[in-house]
Design an enzyme around this catalytic site. Structure first.
Site, PDB file in Angstrom:
ATOM      1  N   THR B 371       0.819  -1.213   0.000  1.00 47.46           N
ATOM      2  CA  THR B 371       0.000   0.000   0.000  1.00 47.46           C
ATOM      3  C   THR B 371       0.849   1.258   0.000  1.00 47.46           C
ATOM      4  OG1 THR B 371      -0.080  -0.007   2.411  1.00 47.46           O
ATOM      5  CG2 THR B 371      -1.873  -1.123   1.266  1.00 47.46           C
ATOM      6  N   TYR B 579      -2.093 -23.322  12.941  1.00 45.80           N
ATOM      7  CA  TYR B 579      -2.424 -23.355  11.522  1.00 45.80           C
ATOM      8  C   TYR B 579      -3.588 -24.314  11.322  1.00 45.80           C
ATOM      9  CZ  TYR B 579      -0.825 -22.539   6.747  1.00 45.80           C
ATOM     10  OH  TYR B 579      -0.717 -22.107   5.464  1.00 45.80           O
TER      11      TYR B 579
END
Lengths: 679, 659
Positions: B371, B579
């Site tokens: 960004t 995970y």
């Protein structure tokens, strides 16, 4: 008045209560009457258990609790605060746990299974259980930790619960019981061995006790040790009405969910209803100030004679498991616990407290909804409205009318379908012959006659009150059905116009006044109003126009009936107000309040100016006081150990007026509305 | 699958020249008179790795030509060590994971096999995968859901070009393309919905132009022009994003230019005194490691996606590597970063190992997810290649014991390079990937092991779980370390279970993404996601999230119970990284992706409610943006926004990730 719609509860949006689907019952005693009790008590018992269960013995459980981080934390805290050594405090904690903990043993359960079979067969015609509820429970027990929440009307309740669970091969519960039982030497230990654990009635400031107690309960819940059973109402209701729920234990069992320690917890409301309550007249006497006998083994043995009486049948309805997870969705942010180690005790936030409180009310309402009502309840309702007795034929006719009204309101009525009305009524009356008699075609309450005494003495009044209150404890069982429409009926009479908002204001005011008396969910005034309007419209009593709520032509009877349902309470509250305004000397000790109001009321009755015997009920008097305190018309002032009551006479006076007049000054309502809003 | 991509770019040519020289020197070709530190370092290295001389010479050749930044011709030289081609779709799948030649399939006999030659599993039969697959998902080999075979070029929207931008770019000599294949390839990452749409042939907003800068200065030029002509730039590295970070915002009306960093892939210098390497940020993980290995070094940074993800992507997403216990995560590895922003180039003035100079500006760059600008060059720590590596595994009677053991290992700070704890479902999953054993003896041994663990030791096969270990270092220390870890494990009921199981565990993470493609051929869709969480909440979080997934699937009409499994995949002093894999059979669902997304959303809510973080290393992208405020507070978000506002006021880097 925030809307509180949740997947967990149904029936709060106006919907036709008649459509409510309820399960069928099965009599568990039937098999007992046909096969050996001994074999039943000794049969193979292999319940399905919680899938995450880490099996552990009662002794192991204790050491887990004593070593837990949360208890250790509090032990450290207490030891630092009071200067005692850690070991000493730890020792104290161990003793508290010893006093508290259950020692569930299958052997004791088998003993109870045997003896209770005998007792139940002697007492009851049948013990009816909804089998589908049992199946749902069995499923729920395997999936998540389960909390059983039975209603509490009798000592029988928790024995009966364990008995039924044993019968259906379900995991036996551990039950939170009041300390009172411990004093019954042998019995206390028997109960402990059948799964009861004991809590002191009050331990307000005792941090250590609270820590031991809450960790004990949470440990059992977290590892799915056994279903946990406790009474939301905290104690047996002596009046047949549900009591305002206590939230302490509910808070404790919800915490493991809030803190993510369990995926979910299932709350299972259980409604236990008795056709005839064993403690019937005992309760009435207690309400009139004869203290409840201290639980003792010899007392229990004396009570044997009750075994020879007929208590009709009882019904136990296991409601749908309510998932805390679904309830909390959108109401509780569990991540609020992210920033503090979870073993450090934390006061619930205002949000959490409000949620728990709401949940408690909803659960009690679920208990109420599934409470089976017997025809006698309708008869008691009618007889109390006709204190001078009724013709049997009138009673029959009105009972039939009331039956239809009750059904339209969604009553769970156990009315034999295939028998003529008159037969149903006569057998009901026969079962309750200690309360009513039929002579010369008239039905009236039985009042113990005093040999040769006049009817105007205190004792005679007292005897009549026993009868009335006993009877009222049956009528009260149906109040949850009528209370909201009845509040509208009274509000319509009180508001001097038919505009809906005016009626609502009155309704809301009355609802507030009576919110200690009946189970009225906090913040649900609008829903209650809409629900009640819907019911009244449906039975043709009122018509809802654009802005107005008007009585329909045929609605007179229904509305009049509903008003008189509330009448004893309106009168009773007025009496309390009058007492506070007229009689009260400067400072009244709180513990003197009930006896003082009682004798004031009795004088009114004896003088003939009051006909309402129910005003003598200490339950009503206490509720009225609680309401006045809540409305800030009375203040509690603590001075040392004693609490005195300071009365705002102007406020109490105007409340009395408001309750008493059919044409109420609006000013009063607004006065109180603003009082309530300022709260 | 870790770091997803971003870009690279580099500024000062000041640095490039010496660097090339160093490489030249390193290649042993040159004897020019420039004596500088780097050159000497290169000489030393040369001696160490003389065995690679021949190959280095080729590299050197490439490097020499790269003196001209735009040396396209030389870059195309096939002799060069396999750079990522501009036409990635020539070797990689356009609608699935990884190399085109490598995929799972069920052969005519119904046996699973893995094609190609690249992996240990390649060319092998996996006899138990079919049963596991059918049993776990209720899938059936008769019910296929094949993908659209080829990209339908006509379905790709025509490019919305900013002509003057393109003109100037061409004038500056930057490579570019508006071919539909190139644009589509760079329009997505590897989120389930992205791949699913491609398989169905659905193409949404794609970049209008792809540009390939070949050095930092190219990037400076591109960013300048983008600002001048107001076009939107989306940096693209390895393309392995799983956070919707590469999706073109549909509301973007400007021309969208995908800035592919893959051609900026050189190691510019290696400094053996300080053990650092200066690398162009477009380099792909496996190339970086391979090239460093040739010099006897490594970074040790091995995210599961390292075959495809880029250095710039790691920086931009705060990547984490499997062996972080020894080498650290990307934030520990990075010494210096150069990033081109619309405001100019941001970098520190020295390479001091730690500074107290206000908030670390690297932390505005790391995790910025494209960004703010394009990362062009990075100085990274390097280490000598370890002398010895050893896999290992431990079986625990249940997950709780396993977590307790990992916690103890973390407490004693003796974690091996990698330690992972798979739950029972994942253990069985790993088992299903066992290749066909050739000898009866091996299968007999397997049987014996199984008997020992389940019957003799009494482990319930439906509860036991496995930790996989990877040790690295010199041989003696590894063995000592190994003993320490196994001793701790024994206290928690753990039994050593051999190297094979360990190695297979790690293999699973490299092939899992290929397996997803296989699942999608048979109505099974799935995804992974991750979080980090304090130790005391690990068990609760794992249980609750897995159960939430199962429940949500059921409530949303999924016909078969889903695969809902997790592993503790990293340990830290104060917590762990967890995970999750989640997959289900979507037959009978009208909108499986919608169901999938709802369930993943619910799972993330559950993670947050249980004290887990929004992400450990996948990043936020657009997929998890909605929770950013909750995750970092309103003030925190405001801080980030004001940085964006200053650095890129016209939102040139308009991928709309994160904020």
């Amino acid at each position: 008045m925030s809307a509180w719609v949740s997947s967990g509860f149904s029936g709060f949006l106006p919907q036709d209560p008649v459509l409510k689907k309820r399960d069928d019952f099965e009599d568990v005693l039937e098999e007992r009457r046909n096969s050996s009790d001994l074999r039943y008590a000794l049969r193979c018992y292999t319940p399905a258990l919680y899938k995450g269960l880490v099996p552990c013995k009662a002794s192991m459980l204790k050491s887990i609790v004593l070593q837990s981080d949360s208890l250790q934390y509090v032990v450290g805290q207490v030891s630092a605060e009071c200067g005692e050594s850690r070991e000493a405090v730890q020792e104290e904690a161990a003793l508290l746990l010893e006093e508290m903990a259950h020692r569930l043993q299958l052997g004791t359960i088998r003993f109870f299974a045997f003896t209770l079979s005998k007792a139940f067969k002697a007492l009851f015609r049948g013990v009816c259980v909804n089998e589908e509820g049992i199946q749902r429970l069995q499923q729920a027990i395997q999936e998540h930790p389960v909390v059983l929440l039975p209603s509490h009307r009798s000592y029988m309740d928790f024995l009966m619960m364990s008995y039924i669970l044993y019968t259906y091969d379900l995991a036996l519960p551990v039950i939170a019981a009041g300390m009172d039982f411990i004093s019954m030497k042998f019995v206390g230990e028997m109960l402990r061995m059948s799964g009861a654990f004991f809590i002191r009635r009050s331990f307000g400031g005792d941090k250590l006790y609270w820590a031991v107690f809450s960790e004990y309960v949470k440990t059992m819940l977290r590892n799915g040790y056994a279903p946990i059973e406790f009474f939301l109402e905290g104690t047996r209701s002596r009046t047949g009405k549900s009591l305002t729920p206590k939230t302490g234990l509910l808070n404790i069992v919800m915490e493991p969910f809030f803190k993510g320690e369990v995926f979910d917890v299932n709350l299972v409301p259980v409604s236990i209803s008795y056709e005839r309550i064993l403690e019937e007249s005992l309760y009435a006497r207690e309400l009139l100030g004869v203290p409840k006998p201290k639980e003792s083994t010899s007392g229990l043995l004396k009570a044997r004679r009750i075994l020879s009486e007929d208590y009709g049948s009882m019904h136990v309805y296991f409601g749908h498991p309510v998932s805390i997870r679904s309830l909390a969705q959108g109401h509780i942010s569990r991540s609020q616990h992210n920033l503090l180690p979870r073993h450090i005790p934390q006061k619930p936030t205002a949000d959490t407290q409000a949620f728990v409180n709401d949940t408690a009310f909803r659960l009690v309402r679920l208990q109420e909804e599934n409470m089976v009502l017997k025809p006698w309840v309708l008869l008691a309702t009618l007889l109390l409205q006709n204190p001078d007795g009724m013709d049997l034929s009138t009673l029959t006719e009105q009972a039939d009318w009331l039956r239809r009204l009750a059904l339209a309101f969604g009553a769970f009525l156990d009315w034999p379908d295939h028998e003529p009305c008159s037969k149903v009524i006569s057998s009901s009356l026969a079962l309750h012959k200690n309360l009513v008699c039929v002579s010369g075609g008239r039905v009236r309450l039985v009042v113990e006659e005093l040999p040769g005494a006049e009817s105007a003495t205190e004792e005679a009044g007292f005897n009549r009150a026993v009868s009335v209150l006993s009877c009222a404890s049956y009528r009260n069982q149906i109040l949850h059905l009528f209370v909201r429409p009845a509040l509208i009926a009274v509000a319509m009479q009180t508001a001097n116009c038919s505009r809906k908002d005016e009626v609502f204001n009155c309704f809301n005011f009355l609802r507030n006044v009576f919110s200690n008396e009946f189970i009225l969910c906090p913040g649900a005034a609008v829903q209650d109003f809409e629900e009640a309007c819907y019911l009244l419209g449906k039975c043709g009593a009122v018509q809802e126009l654009q802005q107005d709520l008007v009585m329909s032509q045929s609605g007179q009877t229904t509305l009049a009936f509903l008003c008189s349902v509330l009448d004893p309470f309106l009168q009773g509250y007025q009496v309390v107000c009058r007492y506070l305004c007229e009689e009260l000397e400067e400072n009244l000790l709180e513990n003197k309040f009930v006896p003082a109001v009682r004798s004031f009321t009795l004088q009114l009755i004896l003088s003939g100016s009051l006909k309402c015997y129910e005003a003598l009920s200490s339950d009503l008097q206490k509720n009225a006081l609680a309401a006045l305190i809540r409305l800030k018309a009375v203040r509690r002032v603590k001075a040392g150990d004693q609490v005195t009551l300071k009365v705002n006479k102007i406020a109490v006076n105007s409340l009395e007026d408001t309750l008493g007049k059919t044409n109420v000054q609006h000013i009063n309502i607004y006065l109180y509305s603003s009082l309530l809003n300022n709260k | 699958m870790t770091a997803r991509d971003l870009t690279t770019s580099h500024p000062p040519s000041r640095r490039r020249a010496p660097l090339t020289r160093a490489l030249k020197r390193g290649s042993g070709m040159a004897s020019d008179g420039h004596i500088c530190e780097r050159r000497r370092a290169a000489e030393r290295r040369l001696r160490v790795i003389s065995g690679h001389l021949h190959q280095r010479a080729q590299d050197g050749h490439a490097a020499v030509s790269a003196q001209e930044c735009k040396a396209e011709a030389s870059r195309a030289n096939p002799a060069k060590a396999a750079p990522v081609p501009k036409r990635r779709h020539d070797i990689m799948k356009w609608n699935g994971w990884g190399y085109s030649d490598s995929r799972f399939l069920f052969n005519k006999k119904g046996q699973a096999e893995f094609t190609g030659k690249r992996y240990r599993l390649s060319g092998l039969i996996l006899p138990s995968l079919k049963d596991w697959f059918e049993g776990t998902f209720g899938a059936n080999l008769q019910h296929k859901s094949p993908a659209t075979p080829a990209l339908n070029v006509s379905a790709v929207p025509p490019p919305n070009l900013n002509e003057s931008f393109v003109e100037e770019l061409k004038a500056a000599g930057v490579a570019l393309s508006q071919e539909p294949e190139d644009r589509v390839f760079r329009s997505h990452g590897h989120c389930l919905h992205e791949i699913f749409a491609l398989r169905e042939g659905r193409i949404s907003r794609v970049p209008d132009l792809v540009v390939w800068p070949s050095c930092h200065n190219d990037v400076v030029k591109i960013v300048e022009l983008a600002c001048k002509h107001n076009v939107c730039l989306i940096p693209y590295g390895g393309g392995t994003s799983v956070s919707s970070a590469l999706e073109c915002p549909p509301e973007e009306t400007r021309s969208i230019v995908s800035l592919d960093t893959s051609q900026m892939n050189r190691i510019l210098w290696i400094d053996e005194k300080n053990l650092t390497a200066h690398v162009e940020a477009g380099i792909i993980g496996q190339d970086l490691e391979r090239q460093l290995n040739e010099s006897g070094y490594c970074t040790g940074h091995e995210p599961d996606s390292m075959e495809f993800s880029s250095l710039g992507g790691w920086v931009a997403t705060r990547a984490s590597g499997m062996k972080k216990n020894i080498y650290g995560n990307i934030e520990d590895l990075v010494v210096h970063i150069k990033m081109v922003t619309p405001r100019g180039v941001i970098e520190k003035s020295c390479q001091g190992p730690r500074m107290s100079t206000g908030p670390d500006i690297h932390h505005f760059i790391m995790g910025s997810e494209g960004t703010l600008g394009v990362v062009t060059e990075v100085t990274m720590k390097i280490r000598p290649v370890p002398e010895y590596q050893k896999y290992g595994s431990i079986v625990f009677p249940n997950f709780q014991q396993g977590v307790a053991c990992l916690r103890e290992v973390a407490k004693q700070r003796c974690a091996p390079a990698s330690i992972r704890l798979m739950d029972n479902e994942q253990f069985q999953f790993g088992h299903a990937l066992k290749p066909q054993v050739s000898s009866i003896f091996t299968s007999f041994l397997d049987g014996l092991k199984k008997f020992y663990i389940t019957k003799f030791k009494g482990f319930d096969p439906h509860h036991l779980c496995v930790a996989t270990l990877l040790f690295e270092g010199d041989r003696e220390k590894v063995l000592q370390h190994e003993k320490q870890v196994y001793d701790i494990a024994a206290k928690f009921g753990g039994l050593a279970a051999g190297e094979d199981n360990g190695q297979r565990g790690y293999m699973l993470t490299f092939v899992i993404a290929y397996l997803r493609d296989l699942g999608m051929d048979y109505y099974v869709i799935g995804e992974s996601f991750e979080t980090s969480v304090p130790w005391d909440r690990v068990l609760d979080l794992c249980r609750n999230v897995k159960e939430r997934i199962v429940r949500e699937c059921k409530e949303r009409g999924v016909q078969f119970p889903p695969l809902s499994t997790c592993r503790v995949t990293q340990t830290y002093d104060a917590g762990a990284c967890v995970y999750f894999y989640f997959a289900f059979n979507y037959r009978g669902l009208s909108d499986p992706i919608h169901v999938y997304e709802n369930v993943e959303h619910a799972a993330r809510e559950e993670i947050l409610a249980n004290g887990g973080s929004l992400s450990h290393h996948h990043g936020v992208g657009k997929l998890r943006k909605e929770w950013m405020k909750e995750a970092v507070s309103t003030v925190g978000l405001g801080m980030l926004k004001s940085v964006k506002e200053y650095v890129d006021p016209s939102n040139i880097f308009g991928n709309r990730n994160l904020l």
